[in-house]
Write a protein that holds these residues in place. Structure first.
Motif, PDB file in Angstrom:
ATOM      1  N   PRO A   1      23.337  17.257  68.640  1.00  0.00           N
ATOM      2  CA  PRO A   1      24.544  17.536  69.446  1.00  0.00           C
ATOM      3  C   PRO A   1      25.772  17.847  68.598  1.00  0.00           C
ATOM      4  CG  PRO A   1      23.468  15.519  70.183  1.00  0.00           C
ATOM      5  CD  PRO A   1      22.733  15.966  68.969  1.00  0.00           C
ATOM      6  N   MET A   2      25.932  17.129  67.460  1.00  0.00           N
ATOM      7  CA  MET A   2      27.130  17.327  66.645  1.00  0.00           C
ATOM      8  C   MET A   2      27.218  18.730  66.067  1.00  0.00           C
ATOM      9  SD  MET A   2      28.355  15.151  63.329  1.00  0.00           S
ATOM     10  CE  MET A   2      28.662  16.394  62.101  1.00  0.00           C
ATOM     11  N   MET A   3      26.060  19.357  65.846  1.00  0.00           N
ATOM     12  CA  MET A   3      26.048  20.661  65.192  1.00  0.00           C
ATOM     13  C   MET A   3      26.178  21.818  66.190  1.00  0.00           C
ATOM     14  SD  MET A   3      26.001  19.947  62.042  1.00  0.00           S
ATOM     15  CE  MET A   3      25.710  21.508  61.226  1.00  0.00           C
ATOM     16  N   ALA A   4      26.286  21.488  67.479  1.00  0.00           N
ATOM     17  CA  ALA A   4      26.318  22.554  68.498  1.00  0.00           C
ATOM     18  C   ALA A   4      27.449  23.540  68.244  1.00  0.00           C
ATOM     19  CB  ALA A   4      26.444  21.926  69.878  1.00  0.00           C
ATOM     20  N   ASN A   5      28.616  23.051  67.868  1.00  0.00           N
ATOM     21  CA  ASN A   5      29.758  23.948  67.652  1.00  0.00           C
ATOM     22  C   ASN A   5      30.104  24.121  66.174  1.00  0.00           C
ATOM     23  OD1 ASN A   5      30.220  24.331  70.451  1.00  0.00           O
ATOM     24  ND2 ASN A   5      31.101  22.280  70.513  1.00  0.00           N
ATOM     25  N   ILE A   6      29.182  23.739  65.330  1.00  0.00           N
ATOM     26  CA  ILE A   6      29.452  23.875  63.890  1.00  0.00           C
ATOM     27  C   ILE A   6      28.471  24.874  63.293  1.00  0.00           C
ATOM     28  CG2 ILE A   6      29.500  22.695  61.651  1.00  0.00           C
ATOM     29  CD1 ILE A   6      30.360  20.159  63.140  1.00  0.00           C
ATOM     30  N   ARG A   7      29.042  25.950  62.757  1.00  0.00           N
ATOM     31  CA  ARG A   7      28.204  26.996  62.169  1.00  0.00           C
ATOM     32  C   ARG A   7      28.356  26.996  60.642  1.00  0.00           C
ATOM     33  NH1 ARG A   7      25.897  32.099  63.007  1.00  0.00           N
ATOM     34  NH2 ARG A   7      26.668  33.653  61.531  1.00  0.00           N
ATOM     35  N   ASN A   8      29.603  27.029  60.177  1.00  0.00           N
ATOM     36  CA  ASN A   8      29.832  27.076  58.722  1.00  0.00           C
ATOM     37  C   ASN A   8      31.161  26.379  58.387  1.00  0.00           C
ATOM     38  OD1 ASN A   8      31.841  28.960  59.395  1.00  0.00           O
ATOM     39  ND2 ASN A   8      30.381  30.647  59.229  1.00  0.00           N
ATOM     40  N   TYR A   9      31.707  26.663  57.178  1.00  0.00           N
ATOM     41  CA  TYR A   9      32.917  25.963  56.741  1.00  0.00           C
ATOM     42  C   TYR A   9      34.123  26.224  57.659  1.00  0.00           C
ATOM     43  CZ  TYR A   9      30.330  25.521  52.329  1.00  0.00           C
ATOM     44  OH  TYR A   9      29.385  25.258  51.376  1.00  0.00           O
ATOM     45  N   SER A  10      34.086  27.320  58.416  1.00  0.00           N
ATOM     46  CA  SER A  10      35.202  27.603  59.331  1.00  0.00           C
ATOM     47  C   SER A  10      35.318  26.505  60.381  1.00  0.00           C
ATOM     48  CB  SER A  10      34.994  28.928  60.058  1.00  0.00           C
ATOM     49  OG  SER A  10      34.626  29.905  59.155  1.00  0.00           O
ATOM     50  N   ASP A  11      34.205  25.806  60.621  1.00  0.00           N
ATOM     51  CA  ASP A  11      34.192  24.796  61.686  1.00  0.00           C
ATOM     52  C   ASP A  11      34.398  23.375  61.157  1.00  0.00           C
ATOM     53  OD1 ASP A  11      33.586  26.817  63.610  1.00  0.00           O
ATOM     54  OD2 ASP A  11      31.558  26.834  62.783  1.00  0.00           O
ATOM     55  N   VAL A  12      34.618  23.243  59.859  1.00  0.00           N
ATOM     56  CA  VAL A  12      34.983  21.916  59.326  1.00  0.00           C
ATOM     57  C   VAL A  12      36.406  21.996  58.784  1.00  0.00           C
ATOM     58  CG1 VAL A  12      32.610  21.250  58.766  1.00  0.00           C
ATOM     59  CG2 VAL A  12      34.016  22.327  57.010  1.00  0.00           C
ATOM     60  N   LYS A  13      37.102  20.881  58.853  1.00  0.00           N
ATOM     61  CA  LYS A  13      38.523  20.879  58.464  1.00  0.00           C
ATOM     62  C   LYS A  13      38.706  20.801  56.954  1.00  0.00           C
ATOM     63  CE  LYS A  13      40.071  21.058  62.646  1.00  0.00           C
ATOM     64  NZ  LYS A  13      40.716  22.283  63.119  1.00  0.00           N
ATOM     65  N   ALA A  14      37.726  20.250  56.250  1.00  0.00           N
ATOM     66  CA  ALA A  14      37.840  20.133  54.793  1.00  0.00           C
ATOM     67  C   ALA A  14      36.499  19.733  54.206  1.00  0.00           C
ATOM     68  CB  ALA A  14      38.881  19.074  54.418  1.00  0.00           C
ATOM     69  N   VAL A  15      36.371  19.970  52.917  1.00  0.00           N
ATOM     70  CA  VAL A  15      35.236  19.424  52.175  1.00  0.00           C
ATOM     71  C   VAL A  15      35.801  18.364  51.229  1.00  0.00           C
ATOM     72  CG1 VAL A  15      33.453  19.891  50.446  1.00  0.00           C
ATOM     73  CG2 VAL A  15      33.885  21.551  52.262  1.00  0.00           C
ATOM     74  N   ILE A  16      35.221  17.161  51.289  1.00  0.00           N
ATOM     75  CA  ILE A  16      35.578  16.119  50.326  1.00  0.00           C
ATOM     76  C   ILE A  16      34.374  15.992  49.398  1.00  0.00           C
ATOM     77  CG2 ILE A  16      36.382  13.738  49.986  1.00  0.00           C
ATOM     78  CD1 ILE A  16      38.194  15.188  51.944  1.00  0.00           C
ATOM     79  N   ASN A  17      34.551  16.384  48.154  1.00  0.00           N
ATOM     80  CA  ASN A  17      33.447  16.369  47.202  1.00  0.00           C
ATOM     81  C   ASN A  17      33.568  15.150  46.294  1.00  0.00           C
ATOM     82  OD1 ASN A  17      32.816  17.938  44.093  1.00  0.00           O
ATOM     83  ND2 ASN A  17      31.252  17.310  45.528  1.00  0.00           N
ATOM     84  N   ILE A  18      32.595  14.245  46.398  1.00  0.00           N
ATOM     85  CA  ILE A  18      32.582  13.071  45.518  1.00  0.00           C
ATOM     86  C   ILE A  18      31.457  13.295  44.521  1.00  0.00           C
ATOM     87  CG2 ILE A  18      32.263  10.564  45.416  1.00  0.00           C
ATOM     88  CD1 ILE A  18      33.621  10.444  48.142  1.00  0.00           C
ATOM     89  N   SER A  19      31.825  13.456  43.258  1.00  0.00           N
ATOM     90  CA  SER A  19      30.856  14.043  42.340  1.00  0.00           C
ATOM     91  C   SER A  19      30.906  13.452  40.941  1.00  0.00           C
ATOM     92  CB  SER A  19      31.126  15.552  42.269  1.00  0.00           C
ATOM     93  OG  SER A  19      30.455  16.134  41.195  1.00  0.00           O
ATOM     94  N   GLY A  20      29.727  13.393  40.330  1.00  0.00           N
ATOM     95  CA  GLY A  20      29.629  13.008  38.930  1.00  0.00           C
ATOM     96  C   GLY A  20      29.017  14.138  38.122  1.00  0.00           C
TER      97      GLY A  20
END
Lengths: 213, 282
Positions: free
Chosen positions: B164-183
């Motif tokens: 259900p959560m992915m119904a309106n999410i296609r790509n980065y346009s549909d997310v408000k930000a990327v938080i990258n936690i990385s090593g």
């Protein structure tokens, strides 16, 4: 706590101490732990690649009748010819395609993100200083960054001997680089101590069950 | 042999032992130190606080157990904030040794949220965990077109189209930000390909070793926030009002740093003293 968790904690504690023992001197316990980690990592990665790449990309696609997936599969198989003397030249073809695609994808975007944007950022320092509402603190800050960037670049300019004015500016460039290395060193110390803290937290509070401070 | 010559000849194992004892004692003692919040950490917190319930962010957990000491507290704090604010979270783990670790951390965050609020966050409704796929650059570029290209199914094998959560999410346009936690260098790829190619707002949480490398990207607005090492993690724990291992670690850090500074000072004073005495002899 269930017995599997208890065994896990004891194994982890033993391996942690085995790795720490290297600080005293090299010994069989350290070697065992080191080899175990390398082996487990390699095995884990092979399985991960098998289930996240080979199965869905190759097996499932071919089962579904997507025959064009045979092309990348064939290219991947050709990579293995490197292992056979006399046929190893064949692996250059898939490698050439891989390098070509990667270069095409990477060069423009890497150039944009790491050079052009940073160049704009440096030019923007001057723009900010010239704006009507620029504070003294902002002007001084931007000036320091600007001098640091330019003198560090001069240090890497090797077509002219570092004498006179060029030498003086290159010296400031070296000082700028040293400040950068100092900041990196400080962060690195913090990072290494963080790892030590986590391991000691584990040994003291999860393994020995000491009361927390 | 004078004092400084003796200090120069000291076995390095004494330095290790001193640090070891200092860390153990600091962990056992009950004291705390203030953790001032930096602008770059607050920016991330404020950005997420400014989102509306139901908005989605992408949390890219690109690290392995070797750096979990620094990065786990960031992951858990960001997830806590998102769950509290009812922000939907798409999670990926593009480090080959990270997918199981990330799954475990998500479970921990879900369990903690349930213990705190009584509300159970559900996979596919409140968050989606996509897991790992090899070749991070291609995966980051692929998700920019459609999450379903690199990840037709989530980590647990469920089709993305059925979540259900992915119904309106296609790509980065549909997310408000990327938080990258990385090593890893995945952070570079998110900057070049996530932000550079698709313009998605990006914030990063990185290990202490990596932190200085990424400050220039703050100035150019290629990233809008940065959490650096255990200090960044401690700041975020304070921001979400859940002091944990990172905040506890800061009291140890201050003692350990004081000892290291002391050794550096002794070493340098000794170096100059010895050089002076050698010059005198010459």
């Amino acid at each position: 706590m269930d017995w599997s968790t208890t065994i896990g904690i004891w194994v982890a504690a033993f391996l942690t101490l085995a790795i720490f023992s290297f600080l005293y001197k090299d010994n069989p316990f350290y070697k065992f732990a080191e080899h175990l980690m390398v082996g487990v990592s390699a095995g884990y990665w092979v399985l991960i690649l098998f289930y996240t790449a080979f199965m869905p990309k190759v097996v499932q696609n071919l089962q579904a009748g997507n025959w064009w997936y045979l092309i990348p599969t064939l290219l991947g198989l050709l990579m293995w010819t490197r292992l056979f003397k006399g046929w190893s030249w064949v692996s250059r073809y898939p490698l050439a395609i891989y390098i070509g695609v990667t270069s095409g994808v990477a060069i423009t975007l890497e150039m944009k993100a790491k050079v052009i944007e940073q160049l704009y950022g440096s030019i923007d320092l001057v723009t900010q200083m010239n704006s009507a509402n620029a504070s003294t603190a902002l002007t001084v800050n931007n000036l320091i960054i600007l001098i640091g960037v330019i003198t560090a670049l001069i240090y890497f300019f090797f077509s002219k001997e570092h004498k006179g004015a060029t030498g003086f500016l290159a010296q400031i460039g070296i000082a700028t680089l040293m400040i950068g290395f100092g900041a990196s060193f400080g962060f690195t110390v913090m990072a290494r101590i963080s790892l030590l803290i986590q391991r000691l937290q584990f040994l003291m509070f999860d393994w020995i069950n000491l009361p927390r401070g | 042999m004078n004092f400084f010559e003796k200090m120069f000849a000291i076995d390095r194992r004494w330095v290790y032992l001193t640090l070891f004892v200092a860390v153990v004692v600091s962990l056992l003692l009950d004291f705390s130190i203030p953790v001032p919040i930096s602008k770059e950490a607050r920016n991330i917190y404020n950005y997420i606080e400014g989102l509306n319930a139901g908005d989605a962010i992408h949390l890219a957990l690109d690290y392995d157990p070797s750096v979990s000491a620094e990065l786990d507290p960031m992951t858990l704090s960001v997830l806590k904030q998102c769950f509290t604010k009812d922000i939907k979270v798409i999670i990926t783990a593009l480090h080959q040794f990270g997918p199981a670790l990330a799954a475990e951390r998500i479970d921990t965050a879900v369990a903690r949220h349930a213990a705190l609020t009584g509300e159970k966050k559900i996979n596919g409704v409140d968050f989606v965990y996509l897991g790992y796929k090899p070749y991070p650059v291609l995966i980051i570029l692929g998700m920019g077109q459609n999450y379903r290209i690199p990840f037709p199914r989530d980590y647990y094998g469920v089709s993305l189209d059925s979540l259900p959560m992915m119904a309106n999410i296609r790509n980065y346009s549909d997310v408000k930000a990327v938080i990258n936690i990385s090593g890893t260098s995945a952070t570079d790829w998110w900057i070049s390909y996530g932000n550079g190619r698709y313009g998605v707002p990006l914030a990063i949480g990185v290990t202490g070793v990596m932190a200085t490398e990424y400050y220039p990207y703050l100035q150019t607005d290629q990233i809008f926030g940065l959490l650096g090492g255990l200090k960044g993690a401690a700041e975020y724990e304070m921001l979400v009002n859940t002091p944990g291992p990172a905040v506890e670690g800061m009291k140890v850090q201050i003692v350990a740093h004081a000892i290291i500074i002391l050794f550096i000072v002794i070493g340098n004073v000794g170096f100059f003293a010895m050089r002076r005495s050698e010059k005198r002899k010459a």
